[in-house]
Design an enzyme around this catalytic site. Structure first.
Site, PDB file in Angstrom:
ATOM      1  N   GLY A  34       0.858  -1.168   0.000  1.00  0.00           N
ATOM      2  CA  GLY A  34       0.000   0.000   0.000  1.00  0.00           C
ATOM      3  C   GLY A  34       0.894   1.217   0.000  1.00  0.00           C
ATOM      4  O   GLY A  34       1.821   1.299   0.819  1.00  0.00           O
ATOM      5  N   GLU A  36       0.739   4.197   0.992  1.00  0.00           N
ATOM      6  CA  GLU A  36       0.842   5.014   2.195  1.00  0.00           C
ATOM      7  C   GLU A  36       1.609   4.300   3.309  1.00  0.00           C
ATOM      8  O   GLU A  36       2.410   4.912   4.021  1.00  0.00           O
ATOM      9  CB  GLU A  36      -0.556   5.422   2.681  1.00  0.00           C
ATOM     10  CG  GLU A  36      -1.292   6.331   1.703  1.00  0.00           C
ATOM     11  CD  GLU A  36      -1.960   5.587   0.554  1.00  0.00           C
ATOM     12  OE1 GLU A  36      -2.408   6.241  -0.400  1.00  0.00           O
ATOM     13  OE2 GLU A  36      -2.033   4.340   0.601  1.00  0.00           O
ATOM     14  N   TYR A 104      -5.670  -6.254  -8.943  1.00  0.00           N
ATOM     15  CA  TYR A 104      -6.325  -5.881  -7.692  1.00  0.00           C
ATOM     16  C   TYR A 104      -7.642  -6.628  -7.494  1.00  0.00           C
ATOM     17  O   TYR A 104      -8.415  -6.836  -8.438  1.00  0.00           O
ATOM     18  CB  TYR A 104      -6.651  -4.383  -7.696  1.00  0.00           C
ATOM     19  CG  TYR A 104      -5.467  -3.464  -7.832  1.00  0.00           C
ATOM     20  CD1 TYR A 104      -4.488  -3.401  -6.855  1.00  0.00           C
ATOM     21  CD2 TYR A 104      -5.340  -2.631  -8.948  1.00  0.00           C
ATOM     22  CE1 TYR A 104      -3.406  -2.538  -6.976  1.00  0.00           C
ATOM     23  CE2 TYR A 104      -4.261  -1.771  -9.083  1.00  0.00           C
ATOM     24  CZ  TYR A 104      -3.302  -1.729  -8.096  1.00  0.00           C
ATOM     25  OH  TYR A 104      -2.237  -0.884  -8.230  1.00  0.00           O
ATOM     26  N   TYR A 105      -7.913  -6.969  -6.230  1.00  0.00           N
ATOM     27  CA  TYR A 105      -9.221  -7.465  -5.809  1.00  0.00           C
ATOM     28  C   TYR A 105      -9.596  -6.639  -4.577  1.00  0.00           C
ATOM     29  O   TYR A 105      -9.465  -7.087  -3.437  1.00  0.00           O
ATOM     30  CB  TYR A 105      -9.129  -8.968  -5.504  1.00  0.00           C
ATOM     31  CG  TYR A 105      -8.810  -9.775  -6.739  1.00  0.00           C
ATOM     32  CD1 TYR A 105      -9.830 -10.316  -7.529  1.00  0.00           C
ATOM     33  CD2 TYR A 105      -7.496  -9.946  -7.145  1.00  0.00           C
ATOM     34  CE1 TYR A 105      -9.539 -11.030  -8.692  1.00  0.00           C
ATOM     35  CE2 TYR A 105      -7.195 -10.656  -8.311  1.00  0.00           C
ATOM     36  CZ  TYR A 105      -8.215 -11.186  -9.069  1.00  0.00           C
ATOM     37  OH  TYR A 105      -7.928 -11.878 -10.227  1.00  0.00           O
ATOM     38  N   GLY A 227      13.600   8.230 -12.350  1.00  0.00           N
ATOM     39  CA  GLY A 227      14.166   6.889 -12.364  1.00  0.00           C
ATOM     40  C   GLY A 227      15.650   6.904 -12.063  1.00  0.00           C
ATOM     41  O   GLY A 227      16.121   7.643 -11.197  1.00  0.00           O
ATOM     42  N   GLY A 255       7.189   0.118  -5.173  1.00  0.00           N
ATOM     43  CA  GLY A 255       7.510   0.633  -3.841  1.00  0.00           C
ATOM     44  C   GLY A 255       8.652   1.627  -3.853  1.00  0.00           C
ATOM     45  O   GLY A 255       8.865   2.345  -2.868  1.00  0.00           O
ATOM     46  N   ASP A 258       7.467   5.232  -3.406  1.00  0.00           N
ATOM     47  CA  ASP A 258       7.070   5.509  -2.020  1.00  0.00           C
ATOM     48  C   ASP A 258       8.303   5.673  -1.150  1.00  0.00           C
ATOM     49  O   ASP A 258       8.337   6.522  -0.246  1.00  0.00           O
ATOM     50  CB  ASP A 258       6.196   4.370  -1.496  1.00  0.00           C
ATOM     51  CG  ASP A 258       5.001   4.097  -2.387  1.00  0.00           C
ATOM     52  OD1 ASP A 258       4.378   5.069  -2.862  1.00  0.00           O
ATOM     53  OD2 ASP A 258       4.698   2.915  -2.620  1.00  0.00           O
TER      54      ASP A 258
END
Length: 316
Positions: A34, A36, A104-105, A227, A255, A258
């Site tokens: 995730g 965040e 995604y689910y 990058g 990731g 983030d």
């Protein structure tokens, strides 16, 4: 109170042990992912306090996520357990060369039911930074209203708002994404897009042009991720390119953005100037790509020193 607060969905990630098309994968590693919480865990590993606002289902996956994130030093006191909706799940498809894919689910997940009532004004107002991404407002109308309310609380209490567009076109159309995310750009102090995201949002190609348009929209500081080439930043009358740290082999790129955001905010929390903060962001992002998983490669400051050759690691 945590120095930095963020809000959004974290899901259980089922990561195949082999590369190649997902239909041939037979064994998976259970991890979490995730944007965040990647960011919050990244900050925690760099020595800062971070808090996460969200919802998870009243299920084993939800309990696993809370336990994992709390175990990484992130405050989870503002995470609510929803008995009427499940925790989201996603699968990753990895390739030896090229970008990974995700499936995604998450429709109807607990986190998609976030509302402004889930926000504690004192919790946000006690922070130095509120970090948001463009993923959360794409999940539902109530999530979008929650993000807007969180920004309103932050702004009225002198909390700096950091925004990573993190565009996910599997969640909404380009037109809707640009409309909503540019509104968030106008409400944010710091904006951290990738180059392609910036091109999509403002219709310009060069980093300098993208940064100018984002500043004109209302942001105070823009850092554009490039990058392995590094990043370009602009703030007021100051701007510069900051070289990146190429790695010999990218194991898992998801990731890294983030991690970059965590590194940049970490630098600012330490009182560093923009160039130093972007250098740290570049190093954290590069180091993150060398480990499979969204959070597993997020480094500590000591690991950054080893990565940059400032310290020699004792292996035996």
């Amino acid at each position: 109170m945590p120095q930095v607060v963020t809000l959004g969905e974290t899901m259980v990630l089922l990561n195949p042990t082999t590369t190649g098309p997902l239909k041939y994968a037979t064994h998976f590693i259970k991890q979490i992912g995730g944007a965040e919480t990647n960011f919050a865990i990244g900050l925690s590993r760099l020595g800062h306090s971070a808090g996460w606002i969200s919802r998870v289902g009243n299920d084993e996956f939800g309990r696993y996520i809370i336990s994992f994130v709390r175990g990484e030093g992130v405050d989870t006191s503002q995470v609510k357990v929803d008995p009427q909706a499940p925790t989201g799940v996603y699968f990753k498809e990895r390739h030896e060369f090229g970008e990974s894919k995700v499936f995604y689910y998450r429709k109807g997940s607990a986190a998609s039911r976030l509302t402004p009532k889930d926000l504690d004004e004192a919790y946000i107002s006690g922070a130095k930074y509120l970090h948001i991404t463009g993923i959360t407002p794409a999940l539902s109308d109530s999530c979008r209203q929650t993000v807007l309310k969180a920004i309103e609380i932050a702004k009225s209490n002198g909390v700096t708002v950091s925004f990573d567009p993190n565009i996910r076109l599997k969640l909404w159309s380009v037109d809707k994404a640009v409309e909503v995310l540019m509104d968030l750009v106008s409400r944010s102090d710091i904006v951290l897009p990738g180059l392609q995201e910036g091109q999509m949002l403002v219709g310009a190609n060069k980093p300098e042009e993208i940064a100018d348009k984002i500043l004109q929209a209302g942001a105070k500081t823009v850092v554009i991720k490039l990058g392995e080439k590094g990043a370009y930043y602009a703030s007021g009358g100051e701007s510069a390119y900051v070289p990146g740290y190429p790695v010999q082999r990218v194991v898992d790129p998801i990731g890294a953005g983030d991690g970059f955001a965590a590194g940049f905010i970490s630098g600012l929390l330490k009182g560093w100037d923009l160039t130093q903060s972007v250098k740290l962001a570049n190093a954290v992002g590069a180091r993150t790509t060398q480990v499979v998983g969204d959070v597993e490669g997020l480094p500590t400051l000591e690991e950054i020193d080893y990565f940059l050759g400032r310290k020699r690691e004792v292996e035996r």
